[in-house]
Each structure stands twice: as structure tokens, then as C-alpha cells.
Design an enzyme around this catalytic site. Structure first.
Site, PDB file in Angstrom:
ATOM      1  N   LYS A 134       0.172  -5.519  -4.615  1.00 38.26           N
ATOM      2  CA  LYS A 134       0.654  -4.771  -3.215  1.00 38.26           C
ATOM      3  C   LYS A 134      -0.561  -5.482  -2.566  1.00 38.26           C
ATOM      4  CE  LYS A 134       2.240  -0.048  -4.574  1.00 38.26           C
ATOM      5  NZ  LYS A 134       1.573   1.250  -4.730  1.00 38.26           N
ATOM      6  N   HIS A 137      -3.685  -3.496   2.654  1.00 32.36           N
ATOM      7  CA  HIS A 137      -2.896  -3.248   4.019  1.00 32.36           C
ATOM      8  C   HIS A 137      -4.538  -1.767   4.489  1.00 32.36           C
ATOM      9  CE1 HIS A 137      -1.872   1.217   3.235  1.00 32.36           C
ATOM     10  NE2 HIS A 137      -1.776   0.929   2.029  1.00 32.36           N
ATOM     11  N   HIS A 140      -6.282   0.472   2.838  1.00 32.16           N
ATOM     12  CA  HIS A 140      -6.986   0.134   2.436  1.00 32.16           C
ATOM     13  C   HIS A 140      -8.983   0.004   3.117  1.00 32.16           C
ATOM     14  CE1 HIS A 140      -4.976   0.434  -1.645  1.00 32.16           C
ATOM     15  NE2 HIS A 140      -6.111   0.787  -1.644  1.00 32.16           N
TER      16      HIS A 140
END
Ligand code: ARG
Length: 573
Positions: A134, A137, A140
């Protein structure tokens, strides 16, 4: 150096006990300190103690109490005191206060505020903890920056810290991803597109599986191959992992963040067997609809799922194994989990299960929760496709900072680098500017407002101090005359700086980096006020020397504070 409030509280306590040795229910030093206030008008004193709290205990009017207290107060070098309407108003000996504070800050320099309180103690910090395949983004960002800042704060206080990136690298989704890659992907495209391409494949899998549910089995089969150690499955999986970490490394570099360990969920899989066995032996496992759980109804919580019907472990099982492993390996005094508040129940369950297993250190596990980030007023969601990638955000921050610099100070040397420091500082500051549990709305105009409460504002103040110091560097200065720092502006700045070591301690105690952000902002504002009222380098040399010393102290404290929240402090802006 004991801070002034504590000293005044202690002296007040002494005076009180000598006046009323028999009285019961008088406030203790701690409470007293909390009662001390800073009067809005400096003409009323530097601190004020409201005597109303004592009125009940002593059955005397507050006005009377204030008079008695002030009459008995030993007028020594700390402060003189005056009763006003039920308050004991303290006037510091300003020159002594200035001398003491300045001597301390200048002597300790960048170590001012540090201590050895944590010597011999270990703190594990689980932060950032990104998920494989992932993109990193903005969701986080908080865990990364709160964790990183707490780590610097604990280091500064002398603790040994262990930074752990508990990677999300286990679960059936990786089987699905491998299936999708084998079916619709190619090595070249994944190499080229990186994590974005993996996400695309994963989305494709779900689209296809909706039409053809049999694909779910294919995904599970590939995950089973990972579990069984099949070389092809492992090879592909670790390659996915490598690529995710390569992407993340760029963000970590920009943010100046690092870790001691990347032991993620997969690392603990082979350690879960022992945990399950232990739970069984301790009679904590019960069966529920074919799954194995720990019943937590006594604690008003849903059961903690340990083994699914098919015998596989879940997130919580791996966290139990991870906590035990960390205690066995690092012997932590505290293990902090910097994770969004949505996982509150998960951590309460895990910590409770550890307690039930008989581990006294379960109480040293702390979920350091934080709120959500929205962006220009919009909630972010990966599903809706409006998630903001952190590396894009940081690049944009840099660009925007550069535009502002080009406009304000086009001749600034090393512009690109300063733009990086300022842009990224603006993002980090926003993230750490509120109580961590509050939601944050990120807005560019606020983050990059050089005049408001922002990272650039604090950095700019630091650069302003540095510029004064550069100008003064060619002159030989006499010993400072501390009586030059007795005005209101200098005193409020000094007061804020003298409290700085306390702020750091409190920030560590409450796991709250925003307290440091608040402190550097207040100090920057106080300095700017000072700067507008007083001309630092004019006047008597001994007076200028004192003001210069104040400027140096301010630069040092701001730089340290910014460092503790993970922001760089350029010397020119
Ligand atoms: N990877 C998880 C997430 O992104 C966070 C992991 C937190 N740490 C832990 N030990 N559970 O939501």
C-alpha cells in the site's frame, strides 16, 4: 534549576505550615503549584496565589489569609509578595531570575532541557507500521511523526528507545495479490509502477472476484503457499515487500525518520503457536462458533479472537506474540503503540489478554491513540480514491515553500534545501500542533502561513535570532548586565524558557508532542514581541550583551524544541 513556580509553591507551603501548623486539609506542594496563576497584568505581579482555596480549611476570609501569608513570607531573593483582594501576588526579583535562567540555558546549550531521568530504562515504540503493497498515505503521517517525536523526547530524557516498524505483512490479501500478479501482471510493469501497480492489481482482483467468486479460493491457495514456505510464493512476496519499503524509504528520508527494527506481523507468525499453547494451558481459550477466543465478557468487551475456524491466526494473535517477544528481547519498561484511535478496542483486548496470562508488564503497554487527518476539509479514504500520498504531499510542500521564498527572499543561499526544511516542517508542525486525539484538518494556507502559528513562523523566528547573532559576531562584548532583562517582554520570554524542561518531561509523561510544539510557538511569539519593542544591539554594550545572550538562548531553545518534534531549523530564511 528548579522552575520558579515550583520554588514559589514550595516557599508558600513552608510559610503556610509555619503559620498554621495544626490546620488539616491544606493543599500539598503539587496542588499549590497548580493554583498559582500568572496575572493578566504584570503590574499585579509575576505570579499570584488565590487564597480562596484555604478559606474553608482555615475558616477565615481570603483577604485576611492573603494578608497573613504575605506578612509571614520571608522576603528573600526569590520574590517579594503583596496581598491584593484575597490574592498573594508575587513579584520576582527579576534580575536574579534573569541571571539564573540565562546562566543555566547558556551553560547547557543544546542540552538544556535534557536529563538523565530515563537512565537504565527502555521504551519500545511501535510507530508508522505501514502495510505492504500500500502507498504511504497521509493517514500514516501522524503515527510516524508522533512516534518519531516521542522517541526523540525520550532519548533526550536519557531513556534507551527502540523504534519498531510493525509492518503489516501478513494476511490473505497477499495471496490475492500474487494471484492477480501471476494472472494479469508482469514483472516489468510492477518494476515500473511499483506500489501503485500492486494496488491496481489488487483492485482488479476484487473486480474479477465479484464476477467469479472462485477466485477467492485461488487467492487463499496462494496465501497457503506463502504460509507453507513455497519458494515461488515467498520470492514474489518478499519482492512486493522490498518494493513497498523502497517507496517508504524515500518518505522516511524526507522526514528524517528511522527505525531499529522492521519486524512486522510475518515475523511473529511462527511465534504464535507458543502463545496459543500457553493460552490453552492457562485455561483462557474457549470455543465459539468453531473459532478459539478469549472470553472478555467480565471486562465488558467482546471476545478476543485468537484462532479462526480454519486454524489460522489473526492480527491480535500476532500482537500477543509481538508483545511477549518485545518484553523478552528488550525488557521494556514501557511499550508504546502509536496507532489511530479506531484500534482502541483491539489494544484494550490485547493488553487485557496479556494481563489474564499473568504478565505484570501488561500495564506497561500503552496505546497512544490519535485522531484523523482530513485534507482541505475532506475526509480521506483509500476506497473513495481520494487518499493523499505522502510523498506527493511532501513534494508539493517543498514546491510551495520554494515559491514563497522566491517571492520573499529571492537571494537566499541554498534555497532548495531551505525550501525542503520549511515545506516539510510545515507539514510536521500541522500534524503535531494539536492534542493528538483531536482530528486535524490540513490546510495549505494555514500550514504555510509565515505569520500565523505555523512551522515556518517558528523557523523564521529562529532564523531571525541567528541573523542578529551573525551581525553581532564581529564585536567583542563585555559581560552581560542582567538588569537589562528586567522588562516585561524579556521576563515573559524568560519565564517560558525556564519552563521548557518541565514541558519536555510532561510531554513524555502524557505522550503528547504537541506540548513541545505549543512551547516553541509561545517562545517564538514572546521573542518577536521582545524584538519589536527592544533594539537588541543598540545602547550600552553591557546591556546589548545581555539582550544578545537572550537572543542566543532563544535560538538554542527553539532549535532544540523543533528538533524534538522532528523539524529542522535553518539559520537563514
Ligand atoms: N499496520 C497497522 C495499520 O496500518 C498498524 C499496526 C500497529 N501496530 C501493532 N502492533 N498492531 O493499521
Amino acid at each position: 534549576m528548579m522552575d520558579m513556580m515550583t520554588r514559589i509553591a514550595n516557599l508558600t507551603l513552608e510559610t503556610m505550615t509555619s503559620l498554621w501548623p495544626e490546620a488539616e486539609g491544606l493543599p500539598e506542594a503539587e496542588e499549590l503549584r497548580g493554583l498559582l496563576a500568572v496575572p493578566p497584568d504584570p503590574a499585579l505581579g509575576d505570579y499570584a496565589f488565590p487564597c480562596f482555596r484555604l478559606a474553608k480549611v482555615l475558616r477565615t476570609a481570603p483577604v485576611k489569609i492573603a494578608e497573613q501569608l504575605c506578612a509571614a513570607w520571608k522576603h528573600e531573593e526569590t520574590a517579594r509578595v503583596q496581598p491584593v483582594n484575597g490574592y498573594a501576588n508575587f513579584f520576582l526579583n527579576r534580575e536574579n531570575f534573569a541571571r539564573e535562567t540565562m546562566t543555566e540555558i547558556l551553560a547547557r546549550g543544546e542540552a538544556f532541557g535534557s536529563s538523565r531521568q530515563g537512565e537504565g530504562k527502555t521504551i519500545c515504540l511501535d510507530y508508522s507500521s505501514i502495510n505492504i503493497a500500500k502507498r504511504f498515505h497521509i493517514g500514516h503521517l501522524s503515527t510516524t511523526m508522533i512516534g518519531h517525536s516521542l522517541r526523540r523526547i525520550y532519548d533526550f530524557l536519557g531513556y534507551r528507545t527502540v523504534g519498531i516498524n510493525h509492518l503489516g505483512d501478513w494476511g490473505t490479501q497477499f495471496g490475492k495479490m500474487i494471484y492477480a500478479y501471476k494472472t494479469w501482471g508482469s514483472r516489468e510493469e510492477v518494476e515500473k509502477g511499483g506500489v501503485d501497480e500492486l494496488t491496481r492489481l489488487y483492485v482488479r482482483f476484487h473486480e474479477e472476484a465479484e464476477k467469479n467468486p472462485a477466485l477467492e479460493d485461488e487467492g487463499r491457495a496462494w496465501f497457503k503457499r506463502i504460509e507453507d514456505g513455497d519458494p515461488e510464493a515467498l520470492e514474489i512476496f518478499s519482492w512486493f515487500k522490498e518494493m513497498t519499503l523502497k517507496d517508504a524509504a524515500r518518505v522516511y528520508d524526507l522526514l528524517g525518520v528511522s527505525f531499529d527494527s522492521y519486524a512486522g506481523e510475518s515475523f511473529y507468525v511462527d511465534k504464535t503457536g507458543a502463545v496459543v499453547e500457553e493460552l490453552r494451558q492457562k485455561n483462557l481459550l474457549t470455543q465459539s462458533e468453531g473459532a478459539w477466543v478469549v472470553d472478555l465478557s467480565e471486562d465488558n468487551m467482546p471476545p478476543c479472537l485468537i484462532l479462526k475456524k480454519d486454524g489460522t491466526t489473526i492480527y491480535a494473535t500476532r500482537d500477543l506474540a509481538a508483545a511477549k517477544y518485545r518484553q523478552d528481547t528488550y525488557h521494556f519498561d514501557k511499550c508504546l503503540y502509536v496507532v489511530a484511535y479506531q484500534q482502541d478496542l483491539h489494544f484494550r483486548q490485547v493488553f487485557r489478554v496479556l494481563e489474564k496470562m499473568g504478565y505484570s508488564w501488561a500495564k506497561d503497554c500503552v496505546h497512544v491513540a490519535f485522531g484523523m487527518v482530513s485534507f482541505e476539509g475532506e475526509a480521506l479514504s483509500t476506497r473513495k480514491g481520494n487518499s493523499v500520498h505522502l510523498d506527493d504531499l511532501l513534494d508539493l510542500a517543498r514546491k510551495k515553500a520554494l515559491e514563497i521564498i522566491n517571492e520573499k527572499t529571492p537571494d537566499l543561499p541554498d534555497k532548495e534545501n531551505v525550501a525542503r526544511q520549511v515545506g516539510i516542517g510545515a507539514v510536521i508542525y500541522t500534524d503535531l500542533s494539536n492534542n493528538r486525539i483531536k482530528d486535524i484538518d490540513f490546510r495549505w494556507d494555514r500550514a504555510l502561513n509565515f505569520d500565523g502559528e505555523s512551522g515556518p513562523y517558528v523557523q523564521y523566528t529562529h532564523a531571525r535570532c541567528c541573523s542578529v547573532l551573525r551581525k553581532a559576531a564581529e564585536t567583542d562584548w563585555p559581560e552581560p548586565d542582567w538588569s537589562a532583562l528586567t522588562d516585561d517582554e524579556a521576563q515573559s520570554l524568560l519565564r517560558l524558557m525556564s519552563r521548557f524542561p518541565d514541558v519536555i518531561r510532561e510531554a513524555a509523561e502524557k505522550y503528547e508532542p504537541s506540548m513541545v510544539t505549543r512551547a516553541v510557538t509561545d517562545i517564538a511569539q514572546a521573542f518577536n514581541k521582545y524584538y519589536y519593542v527592544h533594539r537588541i544591539l543598540d545602547g550600552e554594550p553591557a546591556q546589548a550583551a545581555a539582550r544578545l545572550a537572550l537572543t542566543r538562548a532563544t535560538a538554542t531553545v527553539i532549535k532544540t524544541g523543533l528538533f524534538l518534534i522532528g523539524i529542522e531549523a535553518p539559520e537563514r530564511m
